[in-house]
Enzyme design. Structure first.
Site, mmCIF file in Angstrom:
data_model
loop_
_atom_site.group_PDB
_atom_site.id
_atom_site.type_symbol
_atom_site.label_atom_id
_atom_site.label_comp_id
_atom_site.label_asym_id
_atom_site.label_seq_id
_atom_site.Cartn_x
_atom_site.Cartn_y
_atom_site.Cartn_z
ATOM 1 N N GLU A 52 0.856 -1.136 -0.109
ATOM 2 C CA GLU A 52 -0.045 0.006 0.053
ATOM 3 C C GLU A 52 0.944 1.279 0.038
ATOM 4 O O GLU A 52 0.537 2.254 -0.590
ATOM 5 C CB GLU A 52 -0.869 0.013 1.217
ATOM 6 C CG GLU A 52 -1.986 -0.981 1.300
ATOM 7 C CD GLU A 52 -1.418 -2.347 2.138
ATOM 8 O OE1 GLU A 52 -2.219 -2.802 2.776
ATOM 9 O OE2 GLU A 52 -0.217 -2.592 1.964
ATOM 10 N N CYS A 84 -0.507 0.807 7.385
ATOM 11 C CA CYS A 84 -1.036 0.996 6.238
ATOM 12 C C CYS A 84 -2.343 1.642 6.199
ATOM 13 O O CYS A 84 -2.614 2.655 5.423
ATOM 14 C CB CYS A 84 -1.126 -0.072 5.449
ATOM 15 S SG CYS A 84 0.479 -0.875 4.801
ATOM 16 N N TRP A 170 20.666 -41.257 -12.808
ATOM 17 C CA TRP A 170 19.589 -40.593 -12.557
ATOM 18 C C TRP A 170 18.370 -41.243 -13.032
ATOM 19 O O TRP A 170 18.419 -41.500 -14.255
ATOM 20 C CB TRP A 170 19.853 -39.145 -12.844
ATOM 21 C CG TRP A 170 20.866 -38.318 -12.172
ATOM 22 C CD1 TRP A 170 22.193 -38.110 -12.537
ATOM 23 C CD2 TRP A 170 20.918 -37.984 -10.923
ATOM 24 N NE1 TRP A 170 22.798 -37.377 -11.922
ATOM 25 C CE2 TRP A 170 22.125 -37.318 -10.622
ATOM 26 C CE3 TRP A 170 19.847 -37.860 -9.837
ATOM 27 C CZ2 TRP A 170 22.615 -36.740 -9.265
ATOM 28 C CZ3 TRP A 170 20.197 -37.155 -8.907
ATOM 29 C CH2 TRP A 170 21.473 -36.622 -8.384
ATOM 30 N N SER A 236 17.924 -38.940 14.453
ATOM 31 C CA SER A 236 17.631 -39.277 15.798
ATOM 32 C C SER A 236 18.726 -40.101 16.374
ATOM 33 O O SER A 236 18.679 -40.168 17.925
ATOM 34 C CB SER A 236 16.273 -40.026 15.825
ATOM 35 O OG SER A 236 16.347 -41.349 14.966
ATOM 36 N N GLY A 303 13.548 -40.449 1.484
ATOM 37 C CA GLY A 303 13.431 -41.798 0.864
ATOM 38 C C GLY A 303 11.978 -42.201 1.339
ATOM 39 O O GLY A 303 11.245 -41.440 1.942
ATOM 40 N N SER A 309 5.984 -41.745 6.520
ATOM 41 C CA SER A 309 5.618 -41.473 7.866
ATOM 42 C C SER A 309 4.868 -40.269 7.811
ATOM 43 O O SER A 309 4.003 -40.013 8.555
ATOM 44 C CB SER A 309 6.851 -41.345 8.739
ATOM 45 O OG SER A 309 7.847 -42.251 8.811
#
Length: 372
Positions: A52, A84, A170, A236, A303, A309
């Site tokens: 603005e 504004c 790839w 982890s 992966g 998960s």
């Protein structure tokens, strides 16, 4: 019809800040007086002037008695920049057309109240869906406390990600892998796993984007350099070491762990401890924590284990799948590790949003049925 016409222009302006405004939303503003656009602007970067203000400064005295078309409710509070709403009143704007209210429950509606209190006519809801769409992550973080979560995948046409021996470089073409960089640069954080780091040793950075014409236009508009997404590694078991490539790259990186280690880490590496009774990283806690860092958009690059998960938690908003015209066979590794469903009604369901051919490959974008 006039309101829609000018709001479309404001939304187009807002998109110019799509690479640089986060954690703020993309906002555009058009000022119209007697059917003539007399001012325009967009929010370029956090800490810089709001849309603005740019529009009002370009319009000057012509803003008096004009209509302002704004893609998001104007602010009425003092933050890094003045409100504004005050500027709109000061310049003599007589009417404000707003695409959608601010999703932040602490401020939503306050801007509208301020404008009405000061005698400005207000119209709300013009191209609301379109405005929300260009700020999906911001709206979701503000309303749910969880960022917009995208899962990027690459597979063969039979849904395989790697050969049985693990080789995957790839599957997709150079053009598809180049496109991934543009997906990354629109993300605030990239989540991966220690398994991916140990196997592929990736950088997880944005690179090789300068040849994209659209990207160059966005950079020109922003007058700034792209910042790298925060890299978030779920580790982890403390298997990541200072020798890995991603650690050596500049840019903030979070190591998400159950307990810290005694390694000497560079200053851009931050160990974040997310411990609980199960001795596992709680993914819901993780994304909520990232939201507190004002992260609007998360990209998952991992992966099948971590991808599965997240999918099981039903928090994936968007799938981005690159499909190569190759068949790897039933011994190759799958996209996901999921349970043996008994009913089709129980399986995760998405809807196609866009299909694009990139080189020899296809790029599919899908969203959940309940995602914007």
């Amino acid at each position: 019809m006039k309101d829609i016409f000018y709001m479309k222009k404001a939304i187009k302006l807002a998109k110019k800040g799509s690479l640089t405004t986060s954690p703020n939303p993309n906002v555009g503003c058009i000022i119209v007086n007697n059917n003539i656009i007399v001012g325009s602007g967009w929010h370029k970067k956090t800490g810089m002037k709001h849309a603005e203000i740019y529009a009002l400064k370009t319009s000057g005295e012509k803003a008096k008695g004009a209509t302002a078309y704004i893609t998001l409710e104007p602010c009425s509070h003092f933050g890094k920049t003045p409100p504004c709403c005050v500027a709109l009143t000061k310049y003599g704007i007589s009417r404000v057309v707003i695409a959608t209210l601010d999703p932040n429950p602490k401020v939503s509606g306050n801007g509208v109240k301020w404008l009405k209190k000061h005698g400005i006519l207000v119209t709300i809801g013009t191209l609301s869906k379109e405005s929300i769409k260009i700020n999906k992550g911001f709206f979701q973080r503000m309303t749910t406390g969880i960022p917009w979560i995208k899962l990027k995948l690459a597979s063969s046409i039979d849904g395989r990600t790697a050969l049985n021996n693990g080789k995957s470089k790839w599957i997709t073409s150079d053009k598809a892998r180049h496109d991934v960089q543009h997906v990354r640069e629109k993300s605030d954080a990239i989540i991966s796993s220690s398994e991916t780091i140990l196997f592929d040793n990736p950088l997880l950075t944005v690179r090789n984007t300068n040849n994209n014409d659209n990207n160059q236009k966005l950079l020109k508009h922003s007058k700034t350099f792209l910042k790298q997404p925060i890299r978030v590694i779920i580790d982890s078991k403390n298997r990541i070491t200072p020798s890995h490539k991603c650690i050596k790259q500049p840019g903030l990186l979070f190591l998400i762990r159950i307990h810290s280690d005694n390694n000497i880490w560079p200053s851009h590496i931050k160990q974040i401890i997310l411990n609980n009774k199960s001795k596992k990283i709680d993914l819901i806690d993780l994304v909520k924590m990232l939201a507190k860092y004002q992260i609007n958009n998360i990209l998952i690059e991992a992966g099948p284990s971590l991808s599965s998960s997240f999918l099981k938690l039903n928090i994936i908003n968007e799938l981005i799948i690159y499909i190569a015209p190759k068949i790897l066979g039933n011994y190759a590794k799958p996209l996901f590790f999921l349970e043996n469903y008994s009913n089709l009604s129980d399986v995760p369901q998405f809807k196609f949003e866009k299909i694009t051919q990139i080189g020899k490959d296809l790029k599919l974008i899908l969203t959940k049925h309940n995602s914007s």
